[in-house]
Design an enzyme around this catalytic site. Structure first.
Site, PDB file in Angstrom:
ATOM      1  N   TYR A   1       0.822  -1.212   0.000  1.00 38.12           N
ATOM      2  CA  TYR A   1       0.000   0.000   0.000  1.00 38.12           C
ATOM      3  C   TYR A   1       0.858   1.265   0.000  1.00 38.12           C
ATOM      4  O   TYR A   1       0.360   2.360  -0.241  1.00 38.12           O
ATOM      5  CB  TYR A   1      -0.961   0.033   1.203  1.00 38.12           C
TER       6      TYR A   1
ATOM      7  N   LYS B   1       3.374 -15.427   2.185  1.00 41.85           N
ATOM      8  CA  LYS B   1       3.270 -16.139   0.902  1.00 41.85           C
ATOM      9  C   LYS B   1       4.707 -16.455   0.478  1.00 41.85           C
ATOM     10  O   LYS B   1       5.172 -16.077  -0.605  1.00 41.85           O
ATOM     11  CB  LYS B   1       2.539 -15.236  -0.112  1.00 41.85           C
TER      12      LYS B   1
ATOM     13  N   ASP C   1      -3.128 -18.107   1.457  1.00 43.44           N
ATOM     14  CA  ASP C   1      -4.290 -18.757   0.847  1.00 43.44           C
ATOM     15  C   ASP C   1      -4.850 -19.832   1.781  1.00 43.44           C
ATOM     16  O   ASP C   1      -6.070 -19.964   1.964  1.00 43.44           O
ATOM     17  CB  ASP C   1      -3.949 -19.328  -0.545  1.00 43.44           C
TER      18      ASP C   1
ATOM     19  N   ASP D   1      -5.257  -6.881   5.863  1.00 42.71           N
ATOM     20  CA  ASP D   1      -6.458  -6.157   5.445  1.00 42.71           C
ATOM     21  C   ASP D   1      -7.548  -7.158   5.070  1.00 42.71           C
ATOM     22  O   ASP D   1      -8.697  -7.083   5.527  1.00 42.71           O
ATOM     23  CB  ASP D   1      -6.070  -5.289   4.229  1.00 42.71           C
TER      24      ASP D   1
ATOM     25  N   ASP E   1     -10.943  -8.683   7.545  1.00 38.87           N
ATOM     26  CA  ASP E   1     -12.339  -8.545   7.118  1.00 38.87           C
ATOM     27  C   ASP E   1     -13.026  -9.910   7.097  1.00 38.87           C
ATOM     28  O   ASP E   1     -14.186 -10.056   7.482  1.00 38.87           O
ATOM     29  CB  ASP E   1     -12.428  -7.919   5.719  1.00 38.87           C
TER      30      ASP E   1
END
Ligand code: NAD
Length: 360
Positions: A141, A192, A224, A248, A252
């Site tokens: 980001y 990852k 994942d 992020d 959620d």
């Protein structure tokens, strides 16, 4: 000495939910002699309307001077088409990075009264209590270079960069281990590393930091798989530490295990535990102005503020207990409502928490 709280209601449902959180904060202030002084300013779309930018220099200075910041939410369709460099969300990213708020704590706790509000089977989520520690000021980001260019053949191409330095990883890993130490001593680092170089460094540094925390049981998981495990068997997790983008998305996802994003508070802390406290959800433009938004995530953000920035444990506990009592009374905003409960609006929910806190 008084402590300064800067209140930034923001956009959409922000001002509605903040009004209720401030009522609760003012009562806690009186009841527990907290000596808080509140001041107000704008962030996001409201700041664009007032100052022409999503975070004005004077607001940033006020935030630097404050002892803690309470934020509603930013963004909305009104500002969706403006120059991306001054979109409301840029104000949020800037205040986080300028204040060095690198450690984002996002609890996903299922109140037993709301087990029916989750879309997962009650036995999968009953008793759920996870803490996601998300790195907040680095990664994709913020990484440069980023942008869009037009290739020689006329095709557009866009790119982002995902950088992490050793020190950035080390400091967030420490937050993860520290949180695990005061909880159930289990930390899962999500990355990852099978694909990304930044994740390979992440994993190596987390392993190094682990040497200082021999009591914590550390595991690693690819993002994942973590996304899958969160819906398959979420209670296997205690604390999860992960990077900005993975955090992020996973936070959620975890929020929905608890029934509603409208229940979840968050804290963003710097190295000295100065923090900005805000609900995990956004400005919910679809329900803004209707008086139906759930204010509990913002009210619980007040309790996180008392706990993490001011060590006012009794006041923080009392606010959480007041929220639980209100749920016991069967009061629910639309997002957490189920058959047999009483549907209330934003203000009624805030008033009920104030009444419960007053009687404690
Ligand atoms: P959102 O979280 O605002 O809304 C998602 C869904 O959840 C909507 O249906 C909404 O009505 C519902 N919801 C959210 N909060 C609720 C509450 N307190 N009570 C009841 N229902 C609630 O996410 P979105 O729709 O993707 O984004 C809307 C705007 O918010 C966008 O401009 C986005 O950029 C911004 N946003 C801001 C933040 C922030 O300020 N931290 C975070 C996420 C999104």
């Amino acid at each position: 000495m008084s402590k300064q709280i800067l209140v930034l209601p923001g956009d959409g449902i922000g001002p509605e939910i903040m009004a209720e959180a401030v009522k609760v904060l003012q009562l806690a202030n009186e009841k527990y002699n907290l000596a808080f002084e509140l001041s107000y300013d704008e962030l996001g779309g409201a700041a664009i309307d007032k100052y022409g930018v999503p975070l004005a220099d004077e607001t940033l200075e006020r935030a630097r001077q404050a002892d803690a910041i309470l934020l509603g939410a930013v963004g909305g369709p009104k500002w969706d088409t403006i120059d991306p460099a001054i979109r409301p969300e840029r104000g949020l990213l800037k205040i986080r990075s300028q204040l060095g708020l690198f450690g984002n704590l996002r609890p996903a706790l299922l109140y037993p009264q709301l087990a029916a509000a989750s879309t997962l089977k009650p036995e999968v989520v009953a008793g759920l209590d996870i803490l996601i520690v998300r790195e907040l000021t680095g990664g994709i980001y913020f990484g440069a270079p980023r942008g869009t260019e037009t290739l020689a053949n006329g095709e557009r191409k866009a790119y982002d960069t995902l950088p992490y330095s050793e020190s950035e990883i080390r400091r967030i890993a420490k937050v993860g281990f520290d949180m695990a130490m005061v909880r159930n001593k289990k930390l899962c680092s999500v990355d990852k590393a099978n694909v990304l170089a930044s994740s390979q460094l992440w994993r190596a540094v987390v392993e190094e930091v682990a040497k200082d925390y021999p009591q914590v049981e550390l595991s690693h998981m690819y993002v994942d798989n973590a996304a899958m495990q969160l819906v398959r068997a979420p209670k296997q997790f205690d604390v999860i530490v992960t990077d900005n983008m993975f955090g992020d998305i996973l936070s959620d996802e975890a929020s929905m295990l608890t029934g509603s994003i409208g229940m979840l508070p968050s804290a963003s802390l710097d190295a000295n535990n100065k923090g900005m406290y805000e609900p995990c959800h956004g400005s919910a433009p679809d329900i803004a102005g209707k008086g139906i938004a759930n204010p509990l995530a913002t009210i619980l953000s007040v309790s996180m503020m008392l706990r993490y920035s001011f060590a006012e444990t009794a006041a923080a506990d009392a606010i959480e207990q007041a929220v639980s009592l209100v749920l016991d009374q069967g009061l629910r905003t639309g997002d957490i409502w189920s058959e047999g409960c009483t549907k209330v609006g934003t203000r009624e929910m805030g008033d009920a928490v104030v009444a419960a806190l007053r009687n404690l």
